[in-house]
Design a protein around this motif. Structure first.
Motif, PDB file in Angstrom:
ATOM      1  N   THR A   1      -3.465  37.946  50.743  1.00 26.53           N
ATOM      2  CA  THR A   1      -3.894  36.559  50.887  1.00 26.53           C
ATOM      3  C   THR A   1      -4.698  36.343  52.158  1.00 26.53           C
ATOM      4  OG1 THR A   1      -1.778  36.061  51.946  1.00 26.53           O
ATOM      5  CG2 THR A   1      -1.956  35.662  49.589  1.00 26.53           C
ATOM      6  N   THR A   2      -4.699  37.300  53.062  1.00 26.14           N
ATOM      7  CA  THR A   2      -5.490  37.188  54.287  1.00 26.14           C
ATOM      8  C   THR A   2      -6.134  38.526  54.572  1.00 26.14           C
ATOM      9  OG1 THR A   2      -3.599  37.789  55.677  1.00 26.14           O
ATOM     10  CG2 THR A   2      -3.973  35.442  55.277  1.00 26.14           C
TER      11      THR A   2
ATOM     12  N   LYS B   1       4.775  35.654  47.036  1.00 26.14           N
ATOM     13  CA  LYS B   1       5.781  35.012  47.883  1.00 26.14           C
ATOM     14  C   LYS B   1       5.243  34.704  49.270  1.00 26.14           C
ATOM     15  CE  LYS B   1      10.050  36.322  45.569  1.00 26.14           C
ATOM     16  NZ  LYS B   1      11.440  36.810  45.728  1.00 26.14           N
ATOM     17  N   ARG B   2       4.274  35.485  49.723  1.00 20.93           N
ATOM     18  CA  ARG B   2       3.721  35.196  51.045  1.00 20.93           C
ATOM     19  C   ARG B   2       3.037  33.835  51.063  1.00 20.93           C
ATOM     20  NH1 ARG B   2       0.038  39.572  54.035  1.00 20.93           N
ATOM     21  NH2 ARG B   2      -1.481  38.971  52.457  1.00 20.93           N
ATOM     22  N   GLN B   3       2.368  33.482  49.976  1.00 21.17           N
ATOM     23  CA  GLN B   3       1.762  32.152  49.912  1.00 21.17           C
ATOM     24  C   GLN B   3       2.830  31.066  49.992  1.00 21.17           C
ATOM     25  OE1 GLN B   3      -1.000  31.304  46.786  1.00 21.17           O
ATOM     26  NE2 GLN B   3      -2.355  33.023  47.296  1.00 21.17           N
TER      27      GLN B   3
ATOM     28  N   ASP C   1      11.027  41.238  51.513  1.00 23.43           N
ATOM     29  CA  ASP C   1      11.467  39.936  51.014  1.00 23.43           C
ATOM     30  C   ASP C   1      12.940  39.673  51.282  1.00 23.43           C
ATOM     31  OD1 ASP C   1       8.961  39.289  50.059  1.00 23.43           O
ATOM     32  OD2 ASP C   1       9.347  40.073  48.050  1.00 23.43           O
TER      33      ASP C   1
ATOM     34  N   VAL D   1      13.042  31.620  55.099  1.00 19.98           N
ATOM     35  CA  VAL D   1      12.271  30.858  56.081  1.00 19.98           C
ATOM     36  C   VAL D   1      13.023  30.895  57.410  1.00 19.98           C
ATOM     37  CG1 VAL D   1      11.301  29.365  54.290  1.00 19.98           C
ATOM     38  CG2 VAL D   1      13.360  28.649  55.513  1.00 19.98           C
TER      39      VAL D   1
ATOM     40  N   ARG E   1       5.744  31.344  51.503  1.00 22.58           N
ATOM     41  CA  ARG E   1       6.234  31.309  52.888  1.00 22.58           C
ATOM     42  C   ARG E   1       5.229  30.628  53.803  1.00 22.58           C
ATOM     43  NH1 ARG E   1       8.670  36.467  51.608  1.00 22.58           N
ATOM     44  NH2 ARG E   1       6.701  37.514  51.972  1.00 22.58           N
ATOM     45  N   ASP E   2       3.946  30.987  53.644  1.00 21.48           N
ATOM     46  CA  ASP E   2       2.929  30.433  54.541  1.00 21.48           C
ATOM     47  C   ASP E   2       2.763  28.932  54.352  1.00 21.48           C
ATOM     48  OD1 ASP E   2       2.530  32.969  55.486  1.00 21.48           O
ATOM     49  OD2 ASP E   2       0.666  33.335  54.388  1.00 21.48           O
ATOM     50  N   GLY E   3       2.985  28.452  53.129  1.00 22.38           N
ATOM     51  CA  GLY E   3       2.775  27.025  52.864  1.00 22.38           C
ATOM     52  C   GLY E   3       4.004  26.170  53.040  1.00 22.38           C
ATOM     53  N   TYR E   4       5.135  26.778  53.384  1.00 28.43           N
ATOM     54  CA  TYR E   4       6.380  26.009  53.478  1.00 28.43           C
ATOM     55  C   TYR E   4       6.495  25.306  54.823  1.00 28.43           C
ATOM     56  CZ  TYR E   4      11.321  24.787  53.652  1.00 28.43           C
ATOM     57  OH  TYR E   4      12.508  24.103  53.766  1.00 28.43           O
ATOM     58  N   THR E   5       6.817  24.030  54.770  1.00 27.25           N
ATOM     59  CA  THR E   5       7.167  23.253  55.977  1.00 27.25           C
ATOM     60  C   THR E   5       8.498  22.597  55.716  1.00 27.25           C
ATOM     61  OG1 THR E   5       5.880  21.364  55.134  1.00 27.25           O
ATOM     62  CG2 THR E   5       4.769  22.850  56.663  1.00 27.25           C
TER      63      THR E   5
END
Length: 506
Positions: free
Chosen positions: A168-169, A497-499, A407, A439, A501-505
């Motif tokens: 994703t990056t 799953k990384r997306q 994970d 998280v 994690r990255d998008g979770y607030t």
């Protein structure tokens, strides 16, 4: 724990481009390739492959250099791939879901001399000629008329393709797979009925190792390859499979799930199927059982990595009591389990899966440090590939996967396996799909959070979270649960799953 003999036992090496030519001589009028209204016989396919290889040679591309391809599955895609191979080149099939920046990085990293791409592929500065793959006139203008290639003696250790891992990056890692590895896949295909009368359905992207593992044995053995068009549509797939009298299929779990949910599934005549395959993502025991009960022919799950190493095979039709596993090590594959210190674990204990076989990547393109990270060597100096997966062998030598090592959630010093929590949540009728991630938590280090695609009539997320927490241990309790319309997935159906994690607030 060693569960198979050391890599050995392959038939003498044969290069796939040579087998393609032999098929054309043996069965010139037999259908080789079908996509939409397009049809090519083996004679037509071989002639087109020759023309592409000769054009690449005439334009100065040397053996062991590379070309890149990016676009939807199509007849030109297959021809360009095979033409590059016949010229002795490595082929870099690039993921269509990548960004322009990532694609530019992959083209540069691969060293491609030409880029063949559809119009829908984002524009970027490739630094090499870009040829429209889906524009017949432009492709014809690039090709040389009547050209025949100079023969190339392909060596087993030459690069066959460079598969770029999903990411994703940044620029994904380029996994260099040699011809020897692809030959091993072809040789294995003989166990599952691939032959000149095989008709293999392809419904995943040709940029994916998942697809190539099934498509290449079919072509190498002189069968017929049938490509689906556009986005996966269950009804269209079933209609095509019935019409083509398909014998083999490779599908990822989410596609099997959608097919089993299709109301018209049982109306189609699928009696021609000999074998169906699955790989790339977790394949639940419940879903395997449904496929076995409703779809004629055998069902085989492959567990392994694009990087190669060790493969496990579950012949689900032979071992219906082992559907919760990913099977046993394939013949000639040595699979072991390691603890955190890199030592082999005791029998019955869980550890990271590492494997060794004739099917192993050369390494990551231009990334020797990453290659070393992916390798483990035993006391005798034998090279294994690390998977990053945690699993254990049962008493019968079947591998039970627990989770991706990266994970795994460490909460309060204890290991929490997301797959355990996902299994609990799938037991609720409101849950259509679920993914659990870890998280950051000030109190516990990490805490589990669930993302659920709900069925109609689902309760409030907090109610579902409470239901799940009543059924798990204290350290496994979900800190949060959120509903999503769909889970983010890669081109071949892996949940990203990384997306999440990255998008979770919180």
């Amino acid at each position: 724990m060693t569960n198979a003999v050391a890599p050995a036992g392959l038939p003498p090496f044969r290069a796939i481009p040579d087998l393609i030519h032999e098929n054309a001589l043996a069965r010139p009028s037999h259908l080789a390739l079908r996509c939409g209204a397009g049809r090519l016989t083996w004679q037509q396919l071989d002639a087109a492959v020759n023309r592409i290889a000769a054009t690449l040679q005439a334009r100065g591309v040397q053996p062991r250099q590379a070309i890149a391809i990016c676009g939807a599955n199509s007849i030109p895609y297959v021809l360009l791939f095979l033409g590059g191979l016949r010229a002795g080149l490595a082929v870099a099939p690039l993921p269509t879901g990548a960004t322009a920046q990532q694609l530019a990085g992959m083209v540069e990293d691969s060293g491609a001399r030409f880029l063949f791409a559809d119009a829908a592929v984002p524009a970027f500065e490739a630094g090499v000629p870009r040829i429209r793959m889906d524009d017949a006139a432009q492709l014809e203008a690039w090709l040389q008329a009547g050209a025949r290639p100079q023969p190339v003696a392909i060596e087993p250790d030459w690069a066959f393709n460079i598969i770029y891992s999903s990411g994703t990056t940044g620029t994904p890692k380029g996994i260099v797979q040699p011809h020897r590895m692809r030959w091993a896949h072809v040789a294995r295909g003989e166990n599952y009925g691939y032959g000149a009368d095989a008709v293999t359905m392809v419904a995943t992207s040709l940029c994916s190792n998942t697809t190539l593992v099934s498509a290449l044995p079919c072509l190498a053995k002189g069968g017929t390859l049938v490509l689906t068009e556009g986005r996966f549509d269950p009804r269209a797939y079933l209609e095509l499979a019935q019409d083509a009298r398909a014998t083999h299929a490779m599908l990822v779990p989410v596609q099997y799930q959608r097919l089993m949910a299709c109301p018209e599934f049982d109306r189609y005549d699928l009696s021609s199927f000999r074998m169906k395959f699955c790989t790339s993502a977790p394949f639940s025991a419940t879903l395997k059982a449904q496929v076995l009960a409703r779809w004629p022919g055998g069902l085989v799950e492959y567990y392994g990595m694009t990087e190669g190493g060790g493969t496990c095979i579950l012949e689900a039709h032979k071992f219906p009591d082992k559907l919760h596993t990913v099977g046993q090590p394939a013949e000639g594959h040595d699979i072991r389990l390691l603890d955190e210190q890199g030592h082999e674990v005791a029998p019955g204990e869980a550890g990271e899966v590492v494997g060794r076989s004739a099917s192993m990547m050369t390494g990551y393109q231009n990334q020797p440090a990453k290659t070393r990270e992916a390798e483990w060597f035993d006391a005798a100096g034998n090279r294994f590939i690390r998977t990053g997966d945690v699993g254990r062998f049962d008493a019968d030598g079947f591998l039970v996967l627990m989770d991706r090592r990266k994970d795994m959630i460490i909460s309060g010093g204890f290991n929490v396996y997301p797959s355990d929590l996902e299994a609990v949540l799938r037991g609720h009728p409101a849950v259509h799909e679920v993914a659990v991630i870890g998280v950051p938590s000030e109190a516990w280090g990490e805490s589990p959070v669930a993302f659920v695609v709900p069925n109609e009539g689902a309760p409030a997320p907090e109610e579902l979270r409470s239901w799940a927490n009543e059924r798990v241990g204290k350290i496994q309790r979900l800190a949060d649960l959120r509903y999503l319309p769909e889970l983010p997935r890669s081109d071949i159906g892996k949940v990203l799953k990384r997306q999440l994690r990255d998008g979770y607030t919180g």
